[in-house]
Design a protein around this motif. Structure first.
Motif, PDB file in Angstrom:
ATOM      1  N   GLU A 110       0.811  -1.217   0.000  1.00 50.05           N
ATOM      2  CA  GLU A 110       0.000   0.000   0.000  1.00 50.05           C
ATOM      3  C   GLU A 110       0.844   1.266   0.000  1.00 50.05           C
ATOM      4  OE1 GLU A 110      -3.198  -0.094  -0.231  1.00 50.05           O
ATOM      5  OE2 GLU A 110      -3.647  -2.198   0.210  1.00 50.05           O
ATOM      6  N   THR A 111       1.961   1.251   0.742  1.00 51.47           N
ATOM      7  CA  THR A 111       2.724   2.482   0.911  1.00 51.47           C
ATOM      8  C   THR A 111       4.217   2.201   0.849  1.00 51.47           C
ATOM      9  OG1 THR A 111       2.772   2.237   3.322  1.00 51.47           O
ATOM     10  CG2 THR A 111       0.969   3.548   2.384  1.00 51.47           C
ATOM     11  N   LEU A 112       4.949   3.177   0.320  1.00 48.18           N
ATOM     12  CA  LEU A 112       6.409   3.189   0.363  1.00 48.18           C
ATOM     13  C   LEU A 112       6.803   4.475   1.078  1.00 48.18           C
ATOM     14  CD1 LEU A 112       9.321   2.427  -0.314  1.00 48.18           C
ATOM     15  CD2 LEU A 112       8.954   3.318  -2.633  1.00 48.18           C
ATOM     16  N   GLN A 113       7.266   4.316   2.313  1.00 51.00           N
ATOM     17  CA  GLN A 113       7.632   5.469   3.133  1.00 51.00           C
ATOM     18  C   GLN A 113       9.149   5.609   3.128  1.00 51.00           C
ATOM     19  OE1 GLN A 113       6.590   5.052   7.263  1.00 51.00           O
ATOM     20  NE2 GLN A 113       7.229   7.118   7.815  1.00 51.00           N
ATOM     21  N   ILE A 114       9.637   6.745   2.619  1.00 55.28           N
ATOM     22  CA  ILE A 114      11.072   7.010   2.545  1.00 55.28           C
ATOM     23  C   ILE A 114      11.402   8.107   3.546  1.00 55.28           C
ATOM     24  CG2 ILE A 114      12.964   7.798   1.082  1.00 55.28           C
ATOM     25  CD1 ILE A 114      11.365   6.728  -1.316  1.00 55.28           C
ATOM     26  N   VAL A 115      12.371   7.822   4.403  1.00 53.29           N
ATOM     27  CA  VAL A 115      12.767   8.776   5.435  1.00 53.29           C
ATOM     28  C   VAL A 115      14.272   8.995   5.344  1.00 53.29           C
ATOM     29  CG1 VAL A 115      12.875   9.261   7.909  1.00 53.29           C
ATOM     30  CG2 VAL A 115      10.896   8.042   6.958  1.00 53.29           C
ATOM     31  N   GLN A 116      14.649  10.258   5.158  1.00 53.44           N
ATOM     32  CA  GLN A 116      16.057  10.634   5.205  1.00 53.44           C
ATOM     33  C   GLN A 116      16.286  11.385   6.503  1.00 53.44           C
ATOM     34  OE1 GLN A 116      17.591  12.610   1.695  1.00 53.44           O
ATOM     35  NE2 GLN A 116      19.280  13.538   2.831  1.00 53.44           N
ATOM     36  N   THR A 117      17.166  10.864   7.337  1.00 56.20           N
ATOM     37  CA  THR A 117      17.270  11.362   8.711  1.00 56.20           C
ATOM     38  C   THR A 117      18.171  12.574   8.865  1.00 56.20           C
ATOM     39  OG1 THR A 117      19.086   9.827   9.195  1.00 56.20           O
ATOM     40  CG2 THR A 117      16.838   9.050   9.625  1.00 56.20           C
ATOM     41  N   THR A 118      19.003  12.867   7.881  1.00 54.55           N
ATOM     42  CA  THR A 118      19.931  13.995   7.970  1.00 54.55           C
ATOM     43  C   THR A 118      19.936  14.751   6.650  1.00 54.55           C
ATOM     44  OG1 THR A 118      21.350  12.760   9.500  1.00 54.55           O
ATOM     45  CG2 THR A 118      22.324  14.680   8.427  1.00 54.55           C
ATOM     46  N   LEU A 140       9.875  -4.468   4.909  1.00 51.68           N
ATOM     47  CA  LEU A 140       8.690  -4.714   4.092  1.00 51.68           C
ATOM     48  C   LEU A 140       7.783  -5.627   4.905  1.00 51.68           C
ATOM     49  CD1 LEU A 140       8.808  -5.539   0.295  1.00 51.68           C
ATOM     50  CD2 LEU A 140       7.289  -6.785   1.822  1.00 51.68           C
ATOM     51  N   GLY A 141       6.659  -5.059   5.381  1.00 51.03           N
ATOM     52  CA  GLY A 141       5.787  -5.798   6.276  1.00 51.03           C
ATOM     53  C   GLY A 141       4.697  -6.558   5.553  1.00 51.03           C
ATOM     54  N   THR A 142       4.160  -7.557   6.209  1.00 50.09           N
ATOM     55  CA  THR A 142       3.117  -8.389   5.596  1.00 50.09           C
ATOM     56  C   THR A 142       1.789  -7.656   5.447  1.00 50.09           C
ATOM     57  OG1 THR A 142       2.625  -9.304   7.778  1.00 50.09           O
ATOM     58  CG2 THR A 142       4.143 -10.550   6.381  1.00 50.09           C
ATOM     59  N   GLU A 143       1.660  -6.509   6.110  1.00 55.68           N
ATOM     60  CA  GLU A 143       0.414  -5.749   6.001  1.00 55.68           C
ATOM     61  C   GLU A 143       0.452  -4.741   4.851  1.00 55.68           C
ATOM     62  OE1 GLU A 143      -2.254  -6.588   7.777  1.00 55.68           O
ATOM     63  OE2 GLU A 143      -0.906  -8.179   8.490  1.00 55.68           O
ATOM     64  N   GLY A 144       1.544  -4.726   4.104  1.00 54.99           N
ATOM     65  CA  GLY A 144       1.573  -3.902   2.899  1.00 54.99           C
ATOM     66  C   GLY A 144       2.303  -2.590   3.026  1.00 54.99           C
ATOM     67  N   GLU A 145       3.162  -2.455   4.021  1.00 52.90           N
ATOM     68  CA  GLU A 145       3.896  -1.208   4.184  1.00 52.90           C
ATOM     69  C   GLU A 145       5.385  -1.460   3.968  1.00 52.90           C
ATOM     70  OE1 GLU A 145       4.229  -3.458   7.882  1.00 52.90           O
ATOM     71  OE2 GLU A 145       2.513  -2.915   6.611  1.00 52.90           O
ATOM     72  N   VAL A 146       6.023  -0.524   3.246  1.00 52.71           N
ATOM     73  CA  VAL A 146       7.469  -0.558   3.030  1.00 52.71           C
ATOM     74  C   VAL A 146       8.052   0.703   3.633  1.00 52.71           C
ATOM     75  CG1 VAL A 146       9.343  -0.692   1.357  1.00 52.71           C
ATOM     76  CG2 VAL A 146       7.149  -1.784   0.861  1.00 52.71           C
ATOM     77  N   LYS A 147       9.136   0.559   4.380  1.00 54.85           N
ATOM     78  CA  LYS A 147       9.813   1.728   4.929  1.00 54.85           C
ATOM     79  C   LYS A 147      11.294   1.636   4.612  1.00 54.85           C
ATOM     80  CE  LYS A 147      10.369   4.622   9.043  1.00 54.85           C
ATOM     81  NZ  LYS A 147      10.032   4.820  10.463  1.00 54.85           N
ATOM     82  N   LEU A 148      11.793   2.700   4.005  1.00 53.70           N
ATOM     83  CA  LEU A 148      13.210   2.809   3.670  1.00 53.70           C
ATOM     84  C   LEU A 148      13.763   4.029   4.403  1.00 53.70           C
ATOM     85  CD1 LEU A 148      15.798   2.230   2.065  1.00 53.70           C
ATOM     86  CD2 LEU A 148      14.781   3.457   0.122  1.00 53.70           C
TER      87      LEU A 148
END
Length: 581
Positions: A110-118, A140-148
């Motif tokens: 469902e989502t691709l969440q990209i976080v740059q910390t600096t 990459l979670g089984t509920e459909g969320e990706v976080k990089l």
């Protein structure tokens, strides 16, 4: 056939069923066995703000947001366009057993969440080795969320390359899926400098050839393209203040690189996390300048060549001539300001200078090292001062400090190529080192002698006409080399990484891809992950080969003509059969 020439072939069942062939291997990687489908309208955010997926988006500038948006476009476009159905990795006729049933229980990302910390520094896209943090975390979670998550935009680029390797296209042609959810990856490179040396003087390469090479480097997490842009054979680099250099020194008017070409290549690399930097080799390997400025050069095309240089045509700068210094000041004042916005380095060469050349120099008439060393010291000092004046860090080949005993600045990076002993000596002297050990990482080796011979003694002497650095450096040999083996901890810290050399005497655009790839990708893993795993054990070729096979197929799907390195049969059967000796 020919079974008597190789060890007995045995088929073994490896414990790597349903390989998720991430290459290079991440530092930490766990995966599951749930299927998730990738939708073409996946919602993407970058630091909390919506980031549109625009097919074919190209970064117009070097801002972090533009580079990340372009990288997302390439990553998703790659998954959707490559049509990578992995039939070649599964047992014959059994792809359907691996593929999910698209009509049952579909779950979508469902989502691709990209976080740059600096926030990125101004040098983020032209860093010195170690200045940019390339690490990333990918879940990459089984509920459909990706976080990089990454510290830098470059780390996001590396994570997105990994993300693309988790997906396949369904043979139905309408779905893209990963069978490995949930996924958790923590990753960072072992060495900050992971590159290719690319020779455009022996053979000229088109802009398309070089861009394709940069693409494959980014796929492989390589980050430095060192362009050996001139040599005694040709001068393809257009220098506006010295147009005669390329007009008389290029192979043809069509085989040149304009200032716009160079800037375009550097920008193309920068947005992919690949820094493109130039080398103008000197004071040897520069004979072609005699085509336009014969007064500056000695021993150009002198015969017999082996008395004057390593390969024909010869030619070196006169080391005791003020006109040479004036010429180089004009050259560097033109070239360096134009490459500095996109590069941290400039390579001044220095390899294989033959002392005999100066016997022909009317200002020297000697090949005595004691006579030449002070002149070479003055020459190197002057060129490196010019490099620094334009905000660049000098690089040089190992012979300058080791053979000629020239003192160089502590900022100078030395490129070693003559073996591990050189690395040991250079780091022992406190120098920062890039390793290109010809025994392991010269990709042009093993292709045979390119010189030709008359019948007679020379024929007999050179039969069977092998090249000087054969045999061919196989992927296994490349994989086996550790540039910091046998170094102390302090010496190891000075090894910034390495480069695979693509000297082009017997390579051109028609043969480039199959010679370089996937062997350069193997260097990529050796320098990103290291030869040893987290437990300190040498990585198994039995484990690496199926991953490399899948990565090679992905390169081919992207339009890279990567060579095969084993039989198709070895990579089939759900990625479990391998071919050891």
């Amino acid at each position: 056939m020919f079974s008597h020439l190789v060890p007995l072939l045995t088929v073994v069942l490896a414990t790597i069923s349903s390989v998720s062939a991430v290459w290079p291997a991440p530092q930490s990687y766990s995966k599951g066995s749930s299927v998730l489908y990738l939708h073409q309208n996946i919602k993407i955010t970058y630091n909390g703000a919506f980031l549109p997926y625009t097919y074919g988006y190209t970064a117009q500038g070097l801002s972090s947001k533009e580079i990340v948006q372009a990288a997302v476009s390439r990553a998703l476009g790659s998954i959707f366009d490559d049509k990578f159905v992995p039939w070649m990795l599964k047992r014959r006729g059994e792809l359907a057993k691996f593929e999910p049933d698209v009509y049952k229980g579909q779950r979508w990302l469902e989502t691709l969440q990209i976080v740059q910390t600096t926030e990125d520094k101004s040098s983020a896209f032209k860093p010195l080795a170690g200045e940019v943090d390339e690490s990333y975390n990918l879940t990459l979670g089984t509920e459909g969320e990706v976080k990089l998550t990454a510290v830098s935009a470059v780390g996001i680029l590396r994570g997105l390359e990994t993300f693309t390797q988790l997906f396949y296209q369904h043979s139905s042609g309408t779905f893209w899926y990963t069978p490995f959810a949930p996924v958790a990856i923590q990753d960072s490179p072992r060495f900050p400098h992971r590159g290719i040396l690319f020779d455009t003087a022996r053979h000229w390469f088109s802009i398309a050839d070089i861009k394709r090479t940069i693409d494959a480097m980014a796929f492989s997490k390589l980050n430095r393209l060192h362009v050996h842009v001139t040599d005694s054979q040709s001068w393809p680099l257009v220098v506006p203040s010295l147009p005669e250099l390329s007009e008389k020194g290029a192979y043809s008017p069509a085989q040149t690189y304009s200032p716009a070409d160079i800037e375009g290549l550097q920008r193309y690399g920068a947005v992919r996390g690949v820094q493109v930097y130039l080398e103008i080799d000197m004071p040897g390997h520069i004979g072609v300048v005699a085509e336009s400025h014969p007064e500056l050069i000695v021993a150009y095309d002198a015969q017999p060549y082996y008395w004057w240089c390593a390969q024909p045509p010869c030619g070196a700068f006169k080391l005791n001539n003020t006109a040479v210094d004036s010429f180089l000041e004009k050259l560097f004042d033109d070239v360096l300001p134009r490459v500095a916005p996109y590069s941290a380095y400039f390579h001044t060469g220095g390899d294989e200078l033959n002392a005999n050349d100066s016997m022909l120099d009317e200002g020297i008439r000697s090949n005595d090292t004691e006579v030449l060393q002070p002149l070479l010291q003055k020459f190197i000092d002057a060129q490196h001062a010019r490099v620094r004046k334009h905000g660049l860090t000098p690089m040089i080949w190992e012979e300058v400090p080791l053979h000629w005993n020239v003192t160089i600045g502590k900022d100078t990076v030395v490129q070693a190529w003559l073996g591990a002993d050189s690395v040991k000596m250079l780091t022992g002297m406190g120098h920062k080192v890039i390793d290109s050990n010809y025994n392991f990482w010269y990709l042009d080796c093993g292709r045979g002698q390119w010189l030709t011979f008359e019948n007679g003694e020379a024929w007999d002497e050179f039969f069977p006409f092998n090249d000087w650095c054969g045999p061919t450096k196989s992927w296994q040999l490349i994989y086996s080399y550790d540039p910091i083996a046998n170094l102390t901890e302090e010496e190891s810290k000075l090894v910034l990484g390495g480069e695979a050399a693509v000297w082009s005497e017997t390579i051109d655009g028609a043969t480039l891809d199959g010679i370089v790839w996937p062997r350069a990708s193997v260097l990529g893993e050796a320098l990103w992950s290291g030869r040893k795993d987290a437990a300190g054990q040498n990585r198994s070729q039995v484990e690496a080969a199926p991953r490399l096979a899948e990565f090679r197929e992905r390169l081919v799907a992207k339009g890279i003509g990567a060579a095969v390195f084993w039989q198709e049969w070895c990579g089939q059967a759900d990625g479990m059969f391998v071919c050891p000796g």
